[in-house]
Motif scaffolding. Structure first.
Motif, short mmCIF file in Angstrom:
data_model
loop_
_atom_site.label_atom_id
_atom_site.label_comp_id
_atom_site.label_asym_id
_atom_site.label_seq_id
_atom_site.Cartn_x
_atom_site.Cartn_y
_atom_site.Cartn_z
N SER A 1 -13.32 -3.11 -14.74
CA SER A 1 -12.51 -3.30 -13.05
C SER A 1 -11.33 -3.39 -13.37
O SER A 1 -10.07 -3.69 -12.60
N TRP A 2 -10.85 -1.87 -13.94
CA TRP A 2 -9.17 -1.17 -13.89
C TRP A 2 -9.26 0.25 -13.54
O TRP A 2 -9.71 1.31 -13.94
N CYS A 3 -7.71 0.26 -13.81
CA CYS A 3 -7.43 2.21 -12.83
C CYS A 3 -5.70 1.88 -13.08
O CYS A 3 -5.43 0.63 -12.62
N GLN A 4 -5.26 3.04 -13.16
CA GLN A 4 -3.95 3.19 -13.00
C GLN A 4 -3.56 3.33 -11.55
O GLN A 4 -3.76 3.91 -10.94
N GLN A 5 -2.53 2.56 -11.33
CA GLN A 5 -1.85 2.88 -10.00
C GLN A 5 0.08 2.27 -10.27
O GLN A 5 0.56 2.17 -11.35
N GLY A 6 0.16 2.86 -9.18
CA GLY A 6 2.07 3.40 -9.06
C GLY A 6 2.41 1.55 -8.84
O GLY A 6 1.66 0.89 -8.47
N TRP A 7 3.57 1.35 -9.36
CA TRP A 7 4.21 -0.11 -9.92
C TRP A 7 5.83 0.15 -9.24
O TRP A 7 6.35 -0.14 -8.75
N ARG A 8 6.20 1.84 -9.30
CA ARG A 8 7.04 1.99 -8.69
C ARG A 8 7.02 3.58 -8.48
O ARG A 8 6.87 4.13 -8.96
N TRP A 9 7.35 4.01 -7.39
CA TRP A 9 7.47 5.48 -6.44
C TRP A 9 9.02 5.94 -6.05
O TRP A 9 9.68 4.96 -5.30
N ASN A 10 9.16 6.63 -7.04
CA ASN A 10 11.02 7.18 -6.43
C ASN A 10 11.14 8.03 -5.71
O ASN A 10 9.89 8.61 -5.60
N LEU A 11 12.15 8.16 -5.11
CA LEU A 11 12.64 8.92 -4.08
C LEU A 11 12.04 10.34 -4.91
O LEU A 11 13.02 10.42 -5.67
N ASP A 12 11.58 11.14 -4.04
CA ASP A 12 11.76 12.74 -4.96
C ASP A 12 12.22 13.53 -3.58
O ASP A 12 11.62 14.60 -4.20
N LEU A 13 11.92 13.80 -2.22
CA LEU A 13 12.38 14.95 -1.67
C LEU A 13 12.76 13.53 -0.76
O LEU A 13 12.21 13.17 0.01
N ARG B 1 -2.94 8.49 0.77
CA ARG B 1 -3.15 8.86 -0.55
C ARG B 1 -3.84 9.92 -0.70
O ARG B 1 -4.97 10.11 0.31
N ASP B 2 -3.71 10.71 -1.47
CA ASP B 2 -4.02 12.17 -1.88
C ASP B 2 -4.24 12.63 -3.39
O ASP B 2 -2.93 12.75 -4.17
N SER B 3 -5.08 12.51 -3.89
CA SER B 3 -5.12 13.37 -5.41
C SER B 3 -4.58 13.77 -5.69
O SER B 3 -4.01 14.61 -6.37
N ALA B 4 -4.72 15.34 -4.86
CA ALA B 4 -3.73 16.72 -4.82
C ALA B 4 -2.09 16.47 -5.32
O ALA B 4 -1.22 17.02 -5.62
N ARG B 5 -1.97 15.75 -4.57
CA ARG B 5 -0.68 14.55 -5.31
C ARG B 5 -0.60 14.85 -7.22
O ARG B 5 0.72 15.38 -7.66
N GLY B 6 -1.36 14.52 -7.43
CA GLY B 6 -1.26 14.58 -8.96
C GLY B 6 -0.39 13.62 -9.41
O GLY B 6 0.54 14.28 -10.84
N ASN B 7 -0.17 12.94 -8.84
CA ASN B 7 1.07 11.82 -10.06
C ASN B 7 0.52 10.82 -10.64
O ASN B 7 1.33 9.55 -10.32
N GLY B 8 0.00 10.51 -10.92
CA GLY B 8 -0.60 9.24 -11.83
C GLY B 8 -1.27 8.16 -11.52
O GLY B 8 -1.69 8.08 -11.89
N ASP C 1 -5.31 6.25 -6.63
CA ASP C 1 -5.65 7.47 -5.57
C ASP C 1 -4.47 8.68 -5.46
O ASP C 1 -4.84 8.83 -3.66
N GLY C 2 -3.37 8.23 -6.42
CA GLY C 2 -3.18 9.56 -5.20
C GLY C 2 -1.56 8.81 -4.49
O GLY C 2 -1.07 9.92 -3.18
N GLU C 3 -1.76 7.70 -4.61
CA GLU C 3 -1.14 7.15 -3.26
C GLU C 3 0.65 7.60 -3.50
O GLU C 3 1.34 7.55 -4.56
N TYR C 4 1.28 7.47 -2.12
CA TYR C 4 2.49 8.13 -1.80
C TYR C 4 3.08 8.03 0.05
O TYR C 4 2.11 6.95 0.15
N PHE C 5 4.54 7.45 -0.47
CA PHE C 5 4.48 6.90 1.09
C PHE C 5 5.83 7.99 1.70
O PHE C 5 6.92 8.49 0.44
#
Length: 607
Positions: free
Chosen positions: A197-209, A131-138, A141-145
């Motif tokens: 009680s809502w926020c924007q959460q990812g439903w798909r994290w596409n491969l980007d690197l 989780r990294d808000s600096a990712r700015g991915n929408g 909490d900037g969740e990525y895998f």
């Protein structure tokens, strides 16, 4: 005759598969993307009343997956949420689930620790969540895998702001988000009231690197498609979400340290061109006129579109996932001395509509490869595709419903003069003699369907199709035809729906296909067969629910490996081929057998 594509049959499940490689330019360091078109008949079998049935951008049954991590959420209406007696159309948090698919690795992610995961069946890949808000991915909490394969290659999903990024630099736009409510305590984004009680959460994290052990990288860039809906049943609360998207380009032939460099550019690039999901002539397919001409966008639910800043009324109170685009071209390019990119190869994709029943299928008609490196382009003949309609739903006279015909790929005529014809099984069931779901060994399966809570649950039955023969023909006349025949011995297996925390209990039944335990393959010609192999599989039926009225009752399943060892049909070995027998002739004597049982694999160190 050189084949431009490859076909295969899933011997455990019986599905037909075909693939077509998209060759991209080589670069120093050897790290380049694997791009290919793949077809699976199993994806068509899975189309039922409970599925999203819009065809992929490449055509129904076809995929061109670049890799992703995906999470499922549950309708808030299924989570007990009501507002003044009305159930909202929003999505709610269910539990921390995820599936992954990339570069030959796929499956459900199984938690092995805080933010640490393994792919079901554990192929040695390590997956971590960051989780990294600096990712700015929408994501809120900037969740990525991040996945690391046994060879040390690193795959990032949803990283968005790639290494060396600075303000003003492009982002990969690799995360698709949707509003998600945390209506229960300790769920993400939970607050004092449901409305907040809502926020924007990812439903798909596409491969980007992708980064290999030498620092070479591949980057992937996306074009998301946005929509809005009336959040919490309020039309004025139009809330954006990502309804779909497409891969825009891939860049490679570069070191990770040079990403975003103005002087050291990627040595190669692959661009993906799209067109609208409208195939009419003239100007009616102009996307700017889709509001007026939406009836020509046959499989696009444009009535669910809501422009940002407008009231999302007329029933647009839930997120709907769809795309308005189809794959049109793939263009490979190489970097030139002046910093520009030159086209080297292009693949053109043509489509047509399949119109069985009243449901439209976007079907791939042809692929044509053109070489562009020389002064004069060189185009090879098209690879063309033909389809046959088959009823997915087990039809019943007088029920007022259509049989839900879906077309399956049956003939491929490739660019070098080869032809493949796949012949499928016939429907196996009738309404007059249906099996009990818990004891079903046929090629049809039950589906429980309930369009709205005020209507009763409907018990439907759907057909499963397997490949019976595949014929390979040399259309140039230089080689004789060959035929491969598949015989599925013993009964089929259907597993009770997994307790995924998403499907309502009243809609669960025995509908997960586990295939056959014994498949015979005979090869030769349509006149006679000259070889035979028998294949034996584990299916993970041990521990399956056995009683519709009692979820605690489980079945015990074990098999003999033919070498004196009894194997438990365990979850960890689902789909595993535990024995192969080779015969001297069809119906003849065994001349060789290989039994790589789970016990032997561990003993011999083959895993």
């Amino acid at each position: 005759m050189a084949a431009s594509g490859r076909w295969s049959t899933d011997l455990n499940g019986g599905s037909f598969a075909w693939s077509y490689d998209i060759g991209v330019p080589p670069v120093p360091g050897d790290l380049k993307p694997g791009i290919g078109l793949s077809y699976s008949s199993a994806s068509i079998d899975g189309r039922s009343a409970n599925s999203n049935n819009q065809s992929s951008w490449a055509g129904d049954g076809f995929a061109m997956g670049q890799g992703f991590v995906e999470r499922a959420y549950k309708p808030c209406a299924d989570d007990g949420v009501e507002n003044n007696g009305i159930k909202p159309g929003d999505l709610c948090w269910a539990y921390d689930n995820a599936t992954i698919s990339f570069d030959g690795h796929s499956g459900e992610l199984m938690s092995v620790g805080t933010d640490e995961w393994r792919i079901q069946g554990d192929d040695g890949t390590k997956v971590t969540r960051v989780r990294d808000s600096a990712r700015g991915n929408g994501d809120d909490d900037g969740e990525y895998f991040k996945a690391v394969t046994p060879d040390g290659t690193q795959y990032y999903f949803g990283y968005n702001r790639l290494p060396n990024w600075a303000a003003g630099k492009p982002e990969t736009k690799s995360v698709y988000t949707v509003p998600v409510f945390g209506d229960d305590a300790k769920e993400p984004c939970h607050a004092a009231t449901f409305a907040t009680s809502w926020c924007q959460q990812g439903w798909r994290w596409n491969l980007d690197l992708v980064v290999d052990t030498k620092g070479n990288d591949i980057t992937y860039w996306y074009k998301p498609e946005m929509n809005s809906y009336g959040r919490n049943m309020k039309a004025a609360d139009d809330t954006p979400y990502t309804r779909g998207g497409t891969l825009e380009r891939i860049e490679y032939g570069q070191q990770q340290s040079d990403i975003h460099s103005a002087t050291v550019k990627p040595m190669a690039r692959v661009s993906f061109g799209t067109a609208g999901r409208c195939l009419e002539s003239g100007t009616v397919c102009d996307f700017a006129k889709i509001d007026t001409n939406r009836q020509y966008w046959y499989d696009t639910p444009w009535d669910r579109n809501c422009k940002a800043g407008t009231d999302c009324d007329k029933g647009r109170f839930s997120p709907t996932f769809f795309t308005t685009t189809r794959l049109d071209t793939i263009t490979a390019q190489t970097l030139q001395a002046d910093g520009s990119y030159k086209d080297t190869d292009r693949w053109k994709f043509d489509h047509h509509w399949g119109t069985a029943d009243s449901d439209y299928q976007l079907l791939l008609s042809s692929v044509q490869h053109t070489g562009l490196a020389a002064a004069t382009p060189v185009a090879v003949p098209k690879t063309t595709f033909s389809y046959t309609p088959m009823p997915n739903r087990l039809d019943k006279d007088g029920d007022g419903r259509l049989p839900f015909h879906k077309k399956r790929l049956t003939t491929i005529a490739d660019e070098y003069g080869g032809q493949i014809d796949a012949n499928y099984s016939a429907p196996a069931c009738s309404w007059s003699n249906l099996p009990a779901p818990e004891d079903n060994t046929t090629r049809c399966f039950p589906v429980k369907y309930q369009p709205v809570d005020t209507q009763p649950v409907t018990n439907e039955w759907f057909n499963k199709y397997v490949v019976e023969t595949v014929i390979a023909t040399d259309r140039t006349g230089g080689a004789p035809d060959t035929m491969t025949k598949y015989t599925y011995l013993g009964g089929a297996a259907w597993h009770f729906d997994d307790d995924d925390g998403l499907t309502r209990e009243k809609l669960k039944t025995w509908s997960q296909w586990r295939g056959y335990a014994h498949t015979r393959v005979e090869a030769g010609s349509n006149q006679s067969f000259v070889s035979q192999e028998d294949h034996y599989f584990l299916r993970w039926m041990d521990g399956d629910r056995s009683d519709p009225a009692d979820k605690a009752k489980k079945r015990s399943v074990s098999v003999s490996d033919g070498e004196g060892t009894t194997l438990v049909d365990d979850e960890a070995w689902r789909g595993f081929e535990y024995r192969t027998e080779e015969y001297d002739a069809p119906g003849g004597k065994i001349i060789g057998a290989f039994a790589p049982t789970p016990e032997n694999i561990e003993k011999w160190g083959l895993n």
